[in-house]
Scaffold this motif. Structure first.
Motif, short mmCIF file in Angstrom:
data_model
loop_
_atom_site.label_atom_id
_atom_site.label_comp_id
_atom_site.label_asym_id
_atom_site.label_seq_id
_atom_site.Cartn_x
_atom_site.Cartn_y
_atom_site.Cartn_z
N ALA A 1 38.24 -38.17 -14.25
CA ALA A 1 38.52 -37.57 -15.56
C ALA A 1 39.73 -36.65 -15.48
CB ALA A 1 37.30 -36.82 -16.07
N THR B 1 31.79 -31.08 -14.59
CA THR B 1 32.11 -31.35 -15.99
C THR B 1 30.87 -31.19 -16.87
OG1 THR B 1 33.76 -32.95 -15.24
CG2 THR B 1 33.15 -33.03 -17.56
N THR C 1 36.73 -31.19 -21.10
CA THR C 1 36.29 -32.55 -20.80
C THR C 1 34.77 -32.58 -20.75
OG1 THR C 1 38.27 -32.98 -19.51
CG2 THR C 1 36.38 -34.40 -19.09
N ARG D 1 39.08 -36.96 -21.97
CA ARG D 1 38.28 -35.90 -22.61
C ARG D 1 36.81 -36.29 -22.75
NH1 ARG D 1 40.67 -31.57 -21.28
NH2 ARG D 1 42.79 -31.36 -22.06
N THR E 1 35.72 -34.17 -29.29
CA THR E 1 36.86 -33.85 -28.44
C THR E 1 37.32 -32.41 -28.67
OG1 THR E 1 37.62 -36.14 -28.46
CG2 THR E 1 39.23 -34.46 -27.85
#
Length: 426
Positions: A107, A168, A197, A113, A193
């Motif tokens: 990522a 994340t 992320t 994202r 979004t």
């Protein structure tokens, strides 16, 4: 190349390769090649989907991340617009596992994202609901996977598992939102979004759900899941007129054959039991392997002297027996010895004895075999059973392969696979 896949084992790579090659019904898929490790040269120009098979599922996180990033770099160099990280439909990753760290790294590299996480594979009974992974009617941690010798699965909640592995943030899109359609799902993803992320666990109960998810993910840089997540990805490129659709044809190979099996899953044990009713079967005892009372020459001799009876060699066994052997000899030591034994056997069978059809059961065993053969790349052919394609290696002497994950395949899979590799549909 349009789509690049990083698969954490060899059978999983075959699984998603046939999904990309097949595509949606009536459309066809993409021209797909499976690579055994990160290639050292550019892809051929006609390849539309490239699947890199790593043997990283059981590696420490740092090693898996390094290998996955190397694969990602090569795929980007080939022009891939979309990267897929493929792992098992039963997730196969404990709290110390590497799926989360690999997703973190990919990522970041791709500046993605929203990263879809969906291991569902409904055709094999794997579904995801409320963030929990089921195998048929049982939660993952009650399906038998809790006894897996390498990656025992103790929690069915993929959100919780990922939160313990990844840095994340983890979020979730429920099935009730998925079934509202691809446009709604795309809007939900876009609305989520922000600067941070996130790994988005997305429910799926059917192939239709996976198709909706795939279409909604047309513009996502990074997607992850089981092979089912790729069902509609060819459609996105075909509808955008970046690909024409392809239905792979596979050459029939009618030569000598061998079956090597290293999985101890319940499905594989049943397939071995079925095979030995009419065919030649040899069991490898762990004690004999560890004491070096049996070697590759012994196994080759069995295969060659039973060519008229579809010979099969296996090291599978009841999980309790396997666990006892692991306690006695050590899990890592057993895996190393068996991998070396199967690899040496495959090399002698193909390179010296001229075997032309090879069926391998078990992800770790498949990895050992294809690594020993150093095949480089494989043409993806027709589907033998859900998730298992016929594969073709070109060379001085053609070789047809089937690499089967432990839980996949019909009960008479092994003889059926040999027939398909020989060009029969029965």
């Amino acid at each position: 190349m349009l789509i690049g896949v990083i698969a954490d084992d060899f059978t999983g790579a075959s699984d998603i390769a046939v999904t990309l090659s097949k595509g949606l019904e009536g459309e066809g898929g993409l021209r797909t090649t499976q690579y055994l490790g990160v290639p050292q040269q550019p892809a051929e120009e006609q390849v539309e989907a490239g699947v890199i098979a790593l043997k990283s599922r059981s590696l420490p996180a740092q090693e898996a991340v390094q290998q996955s990033l190397a694969a990602c770099e090569w795929l980007l160099q080939q022009g891939c617009a979309q990267i897929v990280f493929k792992y098992c439909s039963t997730f196969d990753s404990t709290d110390a596992g590497n799926i989360g760290p690999v997703l973190d790294a990919l990522a970041q590299r791709l500046a993605a994202r929203n990263v879809i996480v969906c291991p569902a594979f409904p055709a094999m009974g794997r579904t995801l609901y409320q963030g929990n992974l089921f195998v048929h009617d049982r939660p993952l941690n009650e399906s038998g996977m809790e006894h897996h010798p390498l990656t025992p699965m103790k929690d069915a909640d993929i959100r919780r598992l990922l939160s313990r592995q990844a840095k994340t943030r983890v979020s979730h899109i429920g099935w009730q939102q998925v079934v509202q359609g691809s446009e709604t799902l795309r809007e939900i993803l876009q609305d989520q979004t922000d600067e941070e992320t996130q790994l988005v666990v997305v429910d799926a109960l059917s192939d239709h759900d996976l198709t909706l998810i795939g279409i909604a993910a047309a513009d996502e840089k990074l997607i992850s899941g089981g092979s089912g997540i790729a069902l509609a990805l060819p459609h996105n490129f075909i509808s955008a007129r970046k690909a024409q659709g392809n239905n792979s044809e596979f050459p029939a190979i009618k030569g000598s054959s061998a079956i090597l099996v290293g999985s101890c899953s319940g499905a594989t044990r049943g397939q071995i039991e079925e095979h030995q009713k009419q065919h030649a079967v040899l069991a490898i005892e762990i004690e004999d392997v560890m004491a070096e009372r049996i070697d590759a020459d012994d196994l080759v001799d069995f295969i060659l002297t039973h060519q008229d009876r579809c010979p099969l060699i296996y090291s599978s066994g009841d999980p309790a027996v396997v666990k006892q052997a692991q306690q006695q000899f050590g899990q890592h030591n057993i895996s190393q010895r068996l991998d070396r034994l199967f690899g040496d056997t495959a090399r002698k069978l193909v390179l010296e004895a001229g075997i032309q059809r090879l069926v391998v059961g078990g992800g770790e065993t498949s990895g050992a075999v294809v690594s020993a053969l150093n095949l480089g790349s494989l043409q993806v052919g027709s589907e033998i059973d859900p998730g298992v394609p016929a594969l073709f290696a070109q060379g001085e002497r053609p070789l047809a392969l089937a690499l089967k994950s432990g839980n996949f395949g019909r009960r008479d899979f092994f003889s059926h696979a040999l027939n398909v590799l020989a060009g029969s549909t029965h």
